[in-house]
Design a protein around this motif. Structure first.
Motif, PDB file in Angstrom:
ATOM      1  N   ARG A 101       0.835  -1.206   0.000  1.00  0.00           N
ATOM      2  CA  ARG A 101       0.000   0.000   0.000  1.00  0.00           C
ATOM      3  C   ARG A 101       0.869   1.255   0.000  1.00  0.00           C
ATOM      4  O   ARG A 101       0.434   2.313  -0.450  1.00  0.00           O
ATOM      5  N   ALA A 102       2.113   1.121   0.492  1.00  0.00           N
ATOM      6  CA  ALA A 102       3.029   2.260   0.464  1.00  0.00           C
ATOM      7  C   ALA A 102       3.464   2.598  -0.957  1.00  0.00           C
ATOM      8  O   ALA A 102       3.943   3.706  -1.224  1.00  0.00           O
ATOM      9  N   ARG A 103       3.265   1.652  -1.897  1.00  0.00           N
ATOM     10  CA  ARG A 103       3.687   1.861  -3.282  1.00  0.00           C
ATOM     11  C   ARG A 103       2.593   2.497  -4.142  1.00  0.00           C
ATOM     12  O   ARG A 103       2.853   2.917  -5.269  1.00  0.00           O
ATOM     13  N   ILE A 104       1.354   2.540  -3.633  1.00  0.00           N
ATOM     14  CA  ILE A 104       0.218   3.047  -4.414  1.00  0.00           C
ATOM     15  C   ILE A 104      -0.148   4.449  -3.940  1.00  0.00           C
ATOM     16  O   ILE A 104      -0.487   4.647  -2.766  1.00  0.00           O
ATOM     17  N   ARG A 112       0.474  14.101   4.528  1.00  0.00           N
ATOM     18  CA  ARG A 112       0.187  12.678   4.677  1.00  0.00           C
ATOM     19  C   ARG A 112       1.349  12.032   5.412  1.00  0.00           C
ATOM     20  O   ARG A 112       2.509  12.177   5.016  1.00  0.00           O
ATOM     21  N   ARG A 113       1.042  11.262   6.448  1.00  0.00           N
ATOM     22  CA  ARG A 113       2.097  10.629   7.235  1.00  0.00           C
ATOM     23  C   ARG A 113       2.691   9.414   6.534  1.00  0.00           C
ATOM     24  O   ARG A 113       3.779   8.969   6.878  1.00  0.00           O
ATOM     25  N   VAL A 114       1.969   8.858   5.598  1.00  0.00           N
ATOM     26  CA  VAL A 114       2.446   7.674   4.886  1.00  0.00           C
ATOM     27  C   VAL A 114       2.639   8.018   3.410  1.00  0.00           C
ATOM     28  O   VAL A 114       1.931   8.864   2.866  1.00  0.00           O
ATOM     29  N   LEU A 136      -1.068   4.769   0.285  1.00  0.00           N
ATOM     30  CA  LEU A 136      -2.432   4.780   0.797  1.00  0.00           C
ATOM     31  C   LEU A 136      -2.457   4.558   2.309  1.00  0.00           C
ATOM     32  O   LEU A 136      -1.634   3.833   2.860  1.00  0.00           O
ATOM     33  N   ARG A 137      -3.435   5.171   2.965  1.00  0.00           N
ATOM     34  CA  ARG A 137      -3.670   4.904   4.371  1.00  0.00           C
ATOM     35  C   ARG A 137      -4.430   3.581   4.506  1.00  0.00           C
ATOM     36  O   ARG A 137      -5.070   3.105   3.570  1.00  0.00           O
ATOM     37  N   LEU A 174     -11.611   1.074  -0.284  1.00  0.00           N
ATOM     38  CA  LEU A 174     -11.552   0.691  -1.692  1.00  0.00           C
ATOM     39  C   LEU A 174     -11.807  -0.801  -1.887  1.00  0.00           C
ATOM     40  O   LEU A 174     -12.333  -1.225  -2.922  1.00  0.00           O
ATOM     41  N   ALA A 175     -11.428  -1.608  -0.887  1.00  0.00           N
ATOM     42  CA  ALA A 175     -11.616  -3.060  -0.981  1.00  0.00           C
ATOM     43  C   ALA A 175     -12.964  -3.506  -0.436  1.00  0.00           C
ATOM     44  O   ALA A 175     -13.285  -4.706  -0.484  1.00  0.00           O
ATOM     45  N   GLY A 176     -13.765  -2.565   0.117  1.00  0.00           N
ATOM     46  CA  GLY A 176     -15.059  -2.924   0.669  1.00  0.00           C
ATOM     47  C   GLY A 176     -14.961  -3.617   2.008  1.00  0.00           C
ATOM     48  O   GLY A 176     -15.805  -4.462   2.349  1.00  0.00           O
ATOM     49  N   LEU A 177     -13.926  -3.289   2.793  1.00  0.00           N
ATOM     50  CA  LEU A 177     -13.719  -3.899   4.106  1.00  0.00           C
ATOM     51  C   LEU A 177     -13.872  -2.845   5.193  1.00  0.00           C
ATOM     52  O   LEU A 177     -13.743  -1.639   4.933  1.00  0.00           O
ATOM     53  N   SER A 178     -14.084  -3.293   6.407  1.00  0.00           N
ATOM     54  CA  SER A 178     -14.077  -2.343   7.517  1.00  0.00           C
ATOM     55  C   SER A 178     -12.633  -1.978   7.838  1.00  0.00           C
ATOM     56  O   SER A 178     -11.717  -2.790   7.654  1.00  0.00           O
ATOM     57  N   ALA A 179     -12.424  -0.762   8.319  1.00  0.00           N
ATOM     58  CA  ALA A 179     -11.079  -0.317   8.667  1.00  0.00           C
ATOM     59  C   ALA A 179     -10.501  -1.189   9.771  1.00  0.00           C
ATOM     60  O   ALA A 179      -9.296  -1.491   9.782  1.00  0.00           O
ATOM     61  N   ASP A 180     -11.350  -1.631  10.700  1.00  0.00           N
ATOM     62  CA  ASP A 180     -10.874  -2.469  11.806  1.00  0.00           C
ATOM     63  C   ASP A 180     -10.400  -3.827  11.297  1.00  0.00           C
ATOM     64  O   ASP A 180      -9.356  -4.338  11.723  1.00  0.00           O
TER      65      ASP A 180
END
Length: 302
Positions: free
Chosen positions: A15-18, A32-34, A37-38, A45-51
């Motif tokens: 995700r650090a590459r996108i 942005r700290r990263v 992508l955060r 984007l993947a349809g998942l919960s952040a947790d």
């Protein structure tokens, strides 16, 4: 001992590459700290919960479904090799069950074929990039280097590598990506893990490339060498996987068009035409071919 979290490390590295722009997000002007992508952006984007996604990266969730992995592969824009590696990391037990003992036996027909390619260097490598067989020109291509029997060690540990490989950075990136691709076929292989550990300890450059988390098979490409005997060689290569020996790779090199490499290979061939000291004999009494002689030797570290 602390359990490895290879899946989480890989997801974080990818995700650090996108960038947000590459992912189709509107890039803001704020800090942005990263670099990429955060976590929450990947999750959305993947349809998942952040947790749930956070648990994946932290190693607290180790059994993502196929649909989750496919969604992550899409968001992280993984090529087929990288996607196979992701699935292997997510199912290490299954990957271990499927992995066969590494095979290094080179059949006589393949050995004869290597020697028939007398005008082209040709080598056979295993999953750890040990050179297990070579024709005369193939052996001469890497001869004289302390680690010429293992292409990864030659690249990252040998003091001559930056001179020998004229496009060192390109070769380094593709070699590390190919080692990750090999790991997707045999994730728990102890010899491959040992090689990666050794290179990590001895080469900061290897570590830098390994942290990029790229995964690509080395199928074809260009190779620019500065050979100590004949000078610059501009080569292209094609990699084949024999169906009878799927753990091995056959690499055939050809001169690039419009270069003097063909003549230089002819010179190199003439330099290797004389019998070498200690040239061993086959069971039939004839001298071993270069391919047979190389195949009869144990691989480095084997």
């Amino acid at each position: 001992m602390k359990e490895r979290n290879e899946l989480g490390q890989y997801l974080k590295a990818r995700r650090a590459r996108i960038t947000p722009g590459q992912a189709g997000l509107i890039e803001g002007t704020g800090y942005r700290r990263v670099p990429g992508l955060r976590r929450e952006e990947v999750a959305a984007l993947a349809g998942l919960s952040a947790d749930y996604y956070a648990r994946l990266e932290q190693g607290r969730e180790r059994h993502p479904s196929t649909s989750v992995l496919n969604a992550l592969a899409r968001v992280l824009q993984l090529n087929p090799d990288a996607q196979r590696y992701l699935f292997a990391l997510a199912s290490p037990d299954a990957a271990s069950r499927l992995a066969r003992p590494a095979g290094r036996e080179v059949g006589p027909n393949l050995l004869a074929l290597l020697d028939d390619w007398s005008a082209h260097p040709a080598i056979v490598t295993d999953h750890c990039m040990n050179v297990v067989a070579a024709n005369a020109l193939g052996a001469a291509l890497y001869d004289g280097h302390p680690h010429g029997d293992n292409l990864a060690r030659l690249l990252f540990i040998d003091d001559t590598s930056h001179t020998f490989f004229r496009d060192w950075e390109t070769v380094a990136a593709s070699t590390v990506a190919a080692l990750r691709a090999a790991a997707s076929h045999r994730l728990g292989d102890t010899e491959l893990r040992s090689l990666v550990g050794e290179l990590t300890v001895h080469s900061k450059e290897f570590t830098r490339h390994w942290q990029q988390a790229e995964v690509h098979e080395k199928t074809s490409g260009a190779l620019l060498l500065r050979h100590p005997q004949v000078g610059d060689l501009d080569l292209t290569y094609e990699t084949l996987r024999p169906s009878a020996s799927p753990d091995l790779l056959v690499k055939i090199y050809r001169p690039q068009p419009e270069s003097s490499t063909r003549d230089r290979l002819s010179i190199l061939g003439s330099l290797t035409a004389s019998p070498r000291p200690g040239h061993r004999s086959s069971g039939s009494g004839r001298p071993l071919s270069t391919a047979e002689e190389k195949a009869s030797e144990p691989p480095y570290g084997g």
